[in-house]
Design an enzyme around this catalytic site. Structure first.
Site, PDB file in Angstrom:
ATOM      1  N   TYR A 144      -1.534  89.035 -12.336  1.00 55.46           N
ATOM      2  CA  TYR A 144      -1.671  87.957 -13.319  1.00 55.46           C
ATOM      3  C   TYR A 144      -2.395  86.807 -12.629  1.00 55.46           C
ATOM      4  CZ  TYR A 144      -0.222  85.204 -17.416  1.00 55.46           C
ATOM      5  OH  TYR A 144      -0.201  84.450 -18.554  1.00 55.46           O
ATOM      6  N   ARG A 197     -11.942  82.031 -24.341  1.00 56.61           N
ATOM      7  CA  ARG A 197     -11.402  81.009 -23.440  1.00 56.61           C
ATOM      8  C   ARG A 197     -10.420  81.669 -22.477  1.00 56.61           C
ATOM      9  NH1 ARG A 197      -6.450  77.496 -22.957  1.00 56.61           N
ATOM     10  NH2 ARG A 197      -6.028  79.638 -22.393  1.00 56.61           N
ATOM     11  N   ASP A 311      -0.816  81.046 -25.531  1.00 57.62           N
ATOM     12  CA  ASP A 311      -1.423  79.848 -24.947  1.00 57.62           C
ATOM     13  C   ASP A 311      -0.870  78.581 -25.581  1.00 57.62           C
ATOM     14  OD1 ASP A 311      -3.403  81.399 -23.375  1.00 57.62           O
ATOM     15  OD2 ASP A 311      -4.099  81.951 -25.363  1.00 57.62           O
TER      16      ASP A 311
END
Length: 619
Positions: A144, A197, A311
């Site tokens: 990650y 993004r 997010d």
């Protein structure tokens, strides 16, 4: 003789349409070799229950779900017909784990470590997930953030085999057909991105596939969600990144991003196709969508589907959990703080909205809570008097005050006690800003949440150095221990992985049909309760990453309770022991026997059986 393509086609029994027809024609050919008459499925092992009579012995070596390497016993090797295909040594899973750790440690570059883990997952699924689950503190930064960011940037170079689905804007009108191509029918969680993004790296287009793949690895490693129930998807609508459009290694569509109605219709079709294929309760997680789409798509779909945006909501939940834990140090209630956000995008608004919900729970009205939150974006302080006004998505946090474009001046004027960075501008919390925070309050809270590490608003060491060691610090990516005034501090990483695996497990275990905002507030409270006094003493407002799995299960149980309390669950009757029910849904990282289950029958009763009589000829 047949071409390689023809031979490979003959190996697929589940071919459909023209492929099935071609296979049938080839099968009837007199020139067909007898050895080619046996058709094989592309991927026989699907679902949680394996049908033994469709799996060959060799499949136990070729399929990562079944492969145990040298851990196959002598009895298993002989029974499966794989004896001699493996070296003579027998190893336990624990011995294999030791070898894996040694192998990874030999690599100095984190990207090579990432590639080793990807290849291990492709080879031996249970070994990969057990290695990750038992060494999460060590390997989380590899699978990650921050290493996954580098992997995405180099995705065209390191791309080896397909993992997940790539659905392009050119497939509009046929998305359901593509979902049918995924061989696993029992999908419960879909993590998807359009790559616009990626972390703080911007538009990476199809290279963004590394993010949903990494997220779903954590679904399994941290919350025990079964790997076959997870599906990563990249929605390739093009890219506006000119470097990628000119990159010879780029694997996505070479075109500018689709926008407007074409894009919206595409997303509509995708959402509808997912529930048509996998059911209305399928968890659909938005990942790394840009500001212009993230908030509005969440608002559009949150009451129609079982969906959330990590997010926005995951980041918010983990940040609010940190603020809740910090209360024990600052001795200030959440509603007694002044908050200043650097950045007014989807993450900042998500954190701000959930913080407002937490302050309302403490007794403030929603308006009173919103008045305690300030935001500063690329055009300066969010003021209703500034040219262009306040962006629509952040209207509730606009203030009727003088505009200000100097961030340092805002910190001095507003005097926030909590400074939260979601700007992806590395170093934006300058020395002067940090010193001002130290003047504003005795124990300033400073969160530098932008990812990857290079985009963090300040380092942990800088935060301590310039606040006289009085700050409470957290970051989105890990930082090394801080040394200040003869003491060592291990600051917390406000990583979304504390939240989203547990929420997902609770939702899947109860077949929850919608995910309200309050579910993330519940997850935040659960996480905050896991912070010990020992954690706080060393400067950490989150539990150790080594406790992530335990935290995820605790969050899942609380989410499951809330799902039933709020009437959101679809699994009925409600389990009497919810904790046991959640644990029963979880994946086992340990090897299981590959031998068929056998059992005895009771002896037959004895009867005097008549001899067989000849059948009369006239019958």
């Amino acid at each position: 003789m047949f071409s390689t393509a023809s031979r490979s086609l003959l190996c697929c029994t589940n071919a459909v349409g023209p492929h099935r027809a071609l296979a049938a024609i080839l099968a009837k050919s007199s020139a067909l070799e007898p050895s080619l008459m046996v058709f094989r499925d592309y991927h026989e092992v699907t679902g949680n229950i394996i049908c033994p009579n469709v799996v060959r012995g060799i499949d136990h070596l070729r399929d990562p779900r079944l492969n145990k390497g040298l851990a196959f016993t002598l009895e298993e090797r002989q029974a499966l017909g794989i004896h001699g295909l493996l070296a003579a040594k027998f190893k336990t899973q624990e011995e294999q784990l030791d070898i894996c750790r040694i192998s990874i440690d030999r690599y100095e570059d984190n990207l090579n470590k990432y590639l080793y883990l990807v290849e291990l997952q492709d080879r031996n699924e249970k070994l990969f997930f057990r290695l990750l689950a038992e060494n999460i503190e060590k390997y989380l930064p590899i699978v990650y953030t921050p290493t996954v960011g580098l992997a995405c940037q180099r995705f065209g170079l390191i791309y080896r085999r397909p993992r997940g689905l790539f659905i392009t804007i050119n497939d509009k009108g046929h998305i359901f057909n593509i979902l049918k191509n995924w061989p696993e029918p029992d999908v419960r969680a879909v993590v998807f991105t359009d790559g616009e993004r990626i972390l703080g790296l911007g538009d990476l287009g199809a290279y963004g596939m590394g993010i949903p793949v990494g997220k779903l690895s954590l679904y399994t490693a941290l919350a025990g969600i079964k790997p076959h129930q997870c599906l990563p998807i990249t929605l390739d609508v093009g890219t506006d990144n000119q470097d990628l459009l000119e990159d010879p290694l780029y694997i996505g569509l070479r075109q500018k991003r689709a926008r407007g109605k074409e894009y919206d219709d595409f997303i509509d079709e995708f959402m509808e196709a997912c529930v048509q294929r996998y059911g209305q309760n399928t968890l659909l997680q938005f990942e790394d969508f840009a500001l212009i789409n993230a908030g509005r798509l969440l608002k559009k779909y949150r009451n129609k589907y079982c969906t959330f945006n990590d997010d926005i909501q995951g980041t918010a939940s983990v940040a609010v959990a940190g603020l809740m834990a910090a209360v024990r140090v600052t001795k200030r209630k959440l509603s007694e703080n002044i908050y200043l956000f650097l950045g007014a995008g989807s993450a900042a608004n998500g954190i701000a909205n959930l913080t407002v919900a937490a302050m309302v729970a403490e007794g403030l009205s929603e308006k009173q809570a919103q008045e305690r939150v300030y935001m500063f974006d690329v055009d300066g302080l969010l003021s209703t008097r500034r040219e262009g006004g306040v962006p629509e998505h952040a209207k509730v946090f606009g203030k009727n005050i003088e505009p200000e474009k100097d961030f340092e001046a805002c910190v001095a004027k507003i005097k926030p006690s909590c400074l939260i960075g979601c700007s992806t501008v590395g170093g934006a919390f300058t020395t002067n800003v940090l010193k001002q925070m130290a003047q504003n309050t005795e124990r300033p809270v400073i969160f530098a949440l932008s990812n990857p590490t290079s985009k963090a608003e300040c380092t942990a060491q800088d935060a301590y150095d310039h606040t006289e060691g009085r700050c409470i610090f957290a970051s989105g990516s890990p930082f090394p221990p801080v040394k200040y005034n003869g003491k060592e501090y291990h600051t917390g990483q406000g990583n979304n992985s504390y939240i989203f695996p547990g929420v997902a497990l609770g939702v899947i275990a109860t077949a929850t049909h919608h995910i309200p905002e309050t579910m993330f507030l519940t997850a935040a409270r659960t996480l905050a309760h896991y912070v010990s006094e020992e954690d706080l003493a060393i400067g950490r407002i989150y539990p150790s990453l080594a406790e992530l799995k335990e935290v995820s299960v605790a969050i899942a149980i609380e989410v499951a309770k809330m799902a039933y309390d709020e009437g959101l669950a679809s699994v009925y009757p409600e389990p009497k022991d919810l904790k046991k029910h959640v644990h029963n849904q979880m994946y086992s990282y340990y090897y299981e026997s590959s031998m068929p289950v056998v059992w005895d029958w009771k002896p037959e009763e004895k009867f005097n059986v008549r001899p067989i009589q000849p059948v009369p000829k006239n019958i």
